[in-house]
Design an enzyme around this catalytic site. Structure first.
Site, short mmCIF file in Angstrom:
data_model
loop_
_atom_site.label_atom_id
_atom_site.label_comp_id
_atom_site.label_asym_id
_atom_site.label_seq_id
_atom_site.Cartn_x
_atom_site.Cartn_y
_atom_site.Cartn_z
N HIS A 204 -10.37 -5.14 -3.15
CA HIS A 204 -8.82 -5.22 -2.48
C HIS A 204 -8.97 -5.67 -1.04
O HIS A 204 -9.78 -5.11 -0.30
CB HIS A 204 -8.13 -4.05 -2.61
CG HIS A 204 -8.70 -2.78 -2.15
ND1 HIS A 204 -9.50 -1.98 -2.86
CD2 HIS A 204 -8.55 -2.19 -0.99
CE1 HIS A 204 -9.95 -0.98 -2.29
NE2 HIS A 204 -9.18 -0.92 -1.14
N PHE A 205 -8.43 -6.38 -0.64
CA PHE A 205 -8.04 -6.94 0.96
C PHE A 205 -6.60 -6.29 1.38
O PHE A 205 -5.74 -6.41 0.83
CB PHE A 205 -7.78 -8.31 0.98
CG PHE A 205 -9.12 -9.20 0.62
CD1 PHE A 205 -9.59 -9.17 -0.71
CD2 PHE A 205 -10.02 -9.68 1.52
CE1 PHE A 205 -10.81 -10.03 -1.10
CE2 PHE A 205 -11.08 -10.35 1.35
CZ PHE A 205 -11.41 -10.54 0.21
N HIS A 206 -6.99 -5.66 2.43
CA HIS A 206 -5.62 -5.00 3.12
C HIS A 206 -5.04 -5.98 4.33
O HIS A 206 -6.11 -6.68 4.89
CB HIS A 206 -6.02 -3.72 4.11
CG HIS A 206 -6.72 -2.69 3.38
ND1 HIS A 206 -6.14 -1.44 2.96
CD2 HIS A 206 -7.67 -2.32 2.82
CE1 HIS A 206 -6.67 -0.67 2.33
NE2 HIS A 206 -7.91 -1.06 2.35
N HIS B 264 -15.87 3.31 3.78
CA HIS B 264 -14.35 3.84 3.54
C HIS B 264 -13.62 3.02 2.39
O HIS B 264 -12.57 3.08 2.14
CB HIS B 264 -13.58 3.43 5.07
CG HIS B 264 -14.20 3.98 6.14
ND1 HIS B 264 -14.07 5.48 6.44
CD2 HIS B 264 -15.07 3.62 7.33
CE1 HIS B 264 -14.59 5.53 7.75
NE2 HIS B 264 -15.31 4.53 8.02
N GLN B 265 -14.43 2.89 1.36
CA GLN B 265 -13.78 2.49 0.36
C GLN B 265 -13.23 3.63 -0.80
O GLN B 265 -14.22 4.48 -1.02
CB GLN B 265 -14.48 1.37 -0.87
CG GLN B 265 -13.90 0.89 -1.88
CD GLN B 265 -14.88 -0.07 -2.71
OE1 GLN B 265 -15.93 -0.44 -2.28
NE2 GLN B 265 -14.32 -1.04 -3.54
N ASN C 15 -13.07 -3.20 2.36
CA ASN C 15 -14.08 -2.15 2.50
C ASN C 15 -15.10 -2.30 1.11
O ASN C 15 -14.29 -2.29 0.10
CB ASN C 15 -13.59 -0.56 2.33
CG ASN C 15 -12.74 -0.60 3.59
OD1 ASN C 15 -13.02 -1.14 4.84
ND2 ASN C 15 -11.64 0.25 3.65
N ASP D 133 0.72 -1.27 0.13
CA ASP D 133 0.06 0.29 -0.08
C ASP D 133 0.93 1.36 0.08
O ASP D 133 1.87 1.16 0.77
CB ASP D 133 -1.07 0.08 1.29
CG ASP D 133 -2.06 0.95 1.14
OD1 ASP D 133 -3.30 0.83 0.98
OD2 ASP D 133 -1.69 2.25 1.03
N ILE D 134 0.66 2.00 -0.72
CA ILE D 134 1.35 3.41 -0.88
C ILE D 134 1.42 4.25 0.21
O ILE D 134 2.15 5.07 0.40
CB ILE D 134 0.84 4.20 -2.24
CG1 ILE D 134 2.00 5.11 -2.73
CG2 ILE D 134 -0.26 5.04 -1.97
CD1 ILE D 134 1.66 5.65 -4.22
#
Ligand code: AMP
Length: 137
Positions: free
Chosen positions: A99-101, A92-93, A86, A30-31
């Site tokens: 995507h899965f964090h 909060h998307q 999300n 993640d950036i």
């Protein structure tokens, strides 16, 4: 579905710190990490929400998710972590490609903070909602 930045990352048009790739899944850092090792796992299928994934695409993520979790946690020397996924702007998307964090939780002030406004489950309401959910499966 509208094109997102993640489609460009899949096609290699935008750089990422790639961690894993197969024919259906990509994982990269993640950036804007919440903690070191914060990873995103995405399907190559370009849909916004997890309920839109094909069974095959969902299974491909499920197959590799535990392995990625093990690798991330070993790399950052951390045992605890959250997986966050999300769906929808109110939830909060921000990027409308599933995507899965994977978010390491090294300590109380790092990683994911969660609001958890839990209530007591009402038995009658539970029976009703459970019945309605089962009827949609
Ligand atoms: P969400 O709020 O679940 O939609 O999270 C989207 C995530 O994508 C955020 O944590 C962003 O930091 C991350 N993100 C956005 N653009 C990039 C990018 N180009 N490379 C890596 N991660 C990104």
């Amino acid at each position: 579905m509208a094109e997102t930045i993640f489609s460009k990352i899949i096609r290699g048009e935008i750089p990422c710190h790639k961690l894993y790739e197969d024919d259906q899944v990509l994982a990269f850092l993640d950036i804007n990490p919440l903690s070191p090792g914060h990873t995103l796992v995405i399907p190559k299928q370009a849909v916004a929400r997890v309920d839109e994934l094909t069974d095959d695409s969902a299974a491909a993520i499920g197959r590799v998710l535990p392995r990625l979790c093990r690798a991330v946690m070993k790399a950052v020397g951390c045992e605890d972590y959250n997986i966050l996924q999300n769906n929808g702007a109110p939830a909060h998307q921000a990027v409308f490609h599933v995507h899965f964090h994977i978010i390491p939780k090294p300590g109380p002030d790092e990683g994911l903070g969660i609001g958890w406004p839990a209530q007591q489950l009402d038995n009658d309401a539970a029976k009703d909602v459970a019945e309605r959910i089962r009827s949609h499966l």
